[in-house]
Design an enzyme around this catalytic site. Sequence first.
Site, mmCIF file in Angstrom:
data_model
loop_
_atom_site.group_PDB
_atom_site.id
_atom_site.type_symbol
_atom_site.label_atom_id
_atom_site.label_comp_id
_atom_site.label_asym_id
_atom_site.label_seq_id
_atom_site.Cartn_x
_atom_site.Cartn_y
_atom_site.Cartn_z
ATOM 1 C CB SER A 31 1.291 7.327 3.920
ATOM 2 O OG SER A 31 1.442 7.196 5.309
ATOM 3 C CB SER A 62 -0.035 9.249 7.299
ATOM 4 O OG SER A 62 0.957 9.781 6.468
ATOM 5 C CE LYS A 65 0.683 3.954 6.735
ATOM 6 N NZ LYS A 65 0.875 5.338 7.204
#
Lengths: 434, 458
Positions: free
Chosen positions: A107, A132, A32
């Site tokens: 996210s 997330s 990420k």
Amino acid sequence: MWIKEAQELDKKYNIFITLAEKAEGKFPLAVKDNICTDGLRTTAGSKILHNYIPPFDATVVQRLKAVGAAVVGKTAMDEFGFGTFSVNCAYKVPKNPLNTDRSCGGSSGGSAAYIAASKHAKFALGQSTGGSISCPAAFCGVVGLTPTYGLVSRYGLIDYGNSLDKIGLLAKTVEDAAFALGIIAGHDPKDSTSLPLERRGYAKHCIPQDLKIGVPKEYFESVETGVEKAVWVAIKKLEAEGIEYREVSLPSTKSALFSYYIIAMCEASTNLAKYCGLRYGLSENPEGRSFNEYFSSVRTKGFGQEVKRRILMGTFARMAGYREAYYLKALKVRANVIAEFKRVLKSVDVLAAPTMPMIAPRFSEIASLTPLQHYTSDVLTVPANLAGLPQISVPCGKSEGMPVGLHFIGNHLAENKIISAGWFAEKIFGGKHG
Amino acid sequence: MVKIGLEVHAYLNTHTKLFCSCSTIGITEAVENSRVCPTCLGLPGSKPVLNSSAINVGLKIALSLQCKLPKEMFFSRKTYFYPDMSKNYQITQYEIPIASKGKMESADESGKPFSVSITRLNLEEDPAKIEHVGGSITEAKYTLLDYNRSGLPLCEIVTDPVFKTPRQARLFLQNLEAVLRYIGALHPLFSLKADANISVTGGERVEVKNVTGYREVERALQFEIVRQNNLVRRGEKVERETRLWDAQAKVTRTMRKKETEEDYGYIFDPDLPRFSISKESMKIISKTLPELPREKIARFIKSGVPREIAKSIAGDLQLALFFEKLKSKSAPRWMLLLKKTLNYNDILVSEIKLSPEQFEKLIVAVEKGELSERAGELILREAILKPEKLTKLIEDNRTLSEKELKKIISEVIKKEKSAAKILRKGNRKALEFLVGKVMKASDRKAEPKNVKKMLRKL
Ligand SMILES: [Zn+2]
């Protein structure tokens, strides 16, 4: 080979913000983009860090590299993690590999999409502040493991809400997630909130355990019918296999949402203060401007709308005169939420509930949502995140052809129980490698 | 009436910075921006790790200032934008500081002991060193930043507004520095930095910043008293504001008025967990402390030094250390004289050139009657900065022995027969005349008192 696949998947699904030039090692790893990678651009999904190349690896990256990980790229995300659907993106918006008209959740959307689509990768690094990891796992039909707060080092994670942030995993299977957790978990002296625990394996917990499951009734309010049905079918399947459940109550569920957003935004608004165009990131010609004019201009250009909204709200909630009513109150509510979970988790081993109240929405649907509707869609994942409890989301069925996630929440450091529950459920529901 | 409070910043004596492992040793000599790392530069993803030795040094200060300690402490973020801030928030302590409600024994300008109440101590990180080239922040052509300073551990020591004169504030600062150095808490390369707040009757509190050096603190405060009193006298308002001391122009200037004071939006720093200090570790720390001024006072009193003198001496640590090397019986009284001499000549204890051994020599000479008290005092004034003159001064001012005096007197009387005759009839003028003659003959080494006594006996 891994890079080539990553490039192809990126073309189809907008998965990566930055792709590595080469990836050599024992296994491919997508990271990420708010997790620092030495020498590889890390933007946290923001234009304000469009040119930022970290001089160090996050502890999790360092530990994975040490066992052969080859970083293939940095995955798409909501800017600084501020979003539920990976649409608050300064770069590209990732698409759900199961239906490209739909969101892959946020996210950690890029990491989930990569795991759903890749033939080579078994797990990827994600990060959760308020859900997330679980949310995109549910939307993309993969496993999402969010460890107990403090079990995995945050060193090298670009902060959103430091008291909430947890690095975790998106994975093909529960066993893959558990295996990777064994590599990244354990004490790190560089993160003061890292728990003083030795590194140990978690894959060994992929065995049946005699678990009592609690189903919180509040977690079915305002859940889509298709999702509700799929989750109940799953719970009944588990019951048929001898895993009993009982209904429990978590009345603080709604107040947890407000507490979460206040704390997260307050912390975020201080974390983001450092981006002022001085030593790294977006910068401009300062000629003829005062410091205040300069940094205001850089921040105006570098931050997206949602980021600005959260900075404003977070700053407001901690100002003299409002601090008591918002920030300090939110901390008290948080303590109550933790106490409530602890009480319920005395009578049951894990909680089971829908991960998200909906299936992955279409982009057209998302466009018509208000900011408040965005925030309330986190209501099921936020309480456990606020309390720092470990969670695992496993695919448990389908609704309208899209995957539905079943969420197991455990007590602090009860990773063994949620892993066991998730692994067993995966077997029963016929997960990808189950 | 004048009320002055101080906000003192002390650089702590640790090997590394407050939240990272960058070295602080010889920091002022290091090449600019060479002692930096992701944490003190505020790079994305970096995290602070508390330097426990900074806590220990802070606790040493807390113990020596007799402070109360909280059960649990934590750090907060104070957010404001300034180019010297690596994160645009400073990690500091807000709600619960490391210690509070303490006191320190000090002494006022007349040597009278007084106890300074300490409001609180808190630990915080220093920002980077900033240099605006070509004017103030708004006018400067460009600004230079040195992040070597960023993250140095600071202890902020805040006093209650207990000082009534600028001199008292200055004496306290000197004394505090001495105490902090004595317990090993102060970084060897730094002095204390102090901001002051000051108010006069009928006016609001004014903060004075940007003052370097204790003498300057005194000067800035003196200026403020005059300025504020003038305003009050003219019936004008003394507004609540922050003023900067301009050392060259010797004036203070408005920096910001109250209404524009910033709101720092404090939150708990979520990167640093709460922590508490165990009784055991406090015991260990207290064992590392040398004998503190208040303990010295008790010991001095026990050994026979009058209470007020004991307090006055130990109210200045360096004076107490000086005193401890003296053995003479009359040393306590001589310490008061020394103090008076220092004040009279505006000399710091640290500037004394005279060693305790040399001082002792002087005291002994007076005790033995070789020097008059008065001569001793005068010699002290001169020798305090020029000890090399001490031996000669004692020699030159030596009082005469009785035998020597008798001899001189009989010689004078032989010469001044008529005066001696009238003297025997009790003439006062004759007595004074003869005393004068004897003094002259003795090269003024005789004590007039003794001369008078002996002449009367004739
Ligand atoms: Zn450093």
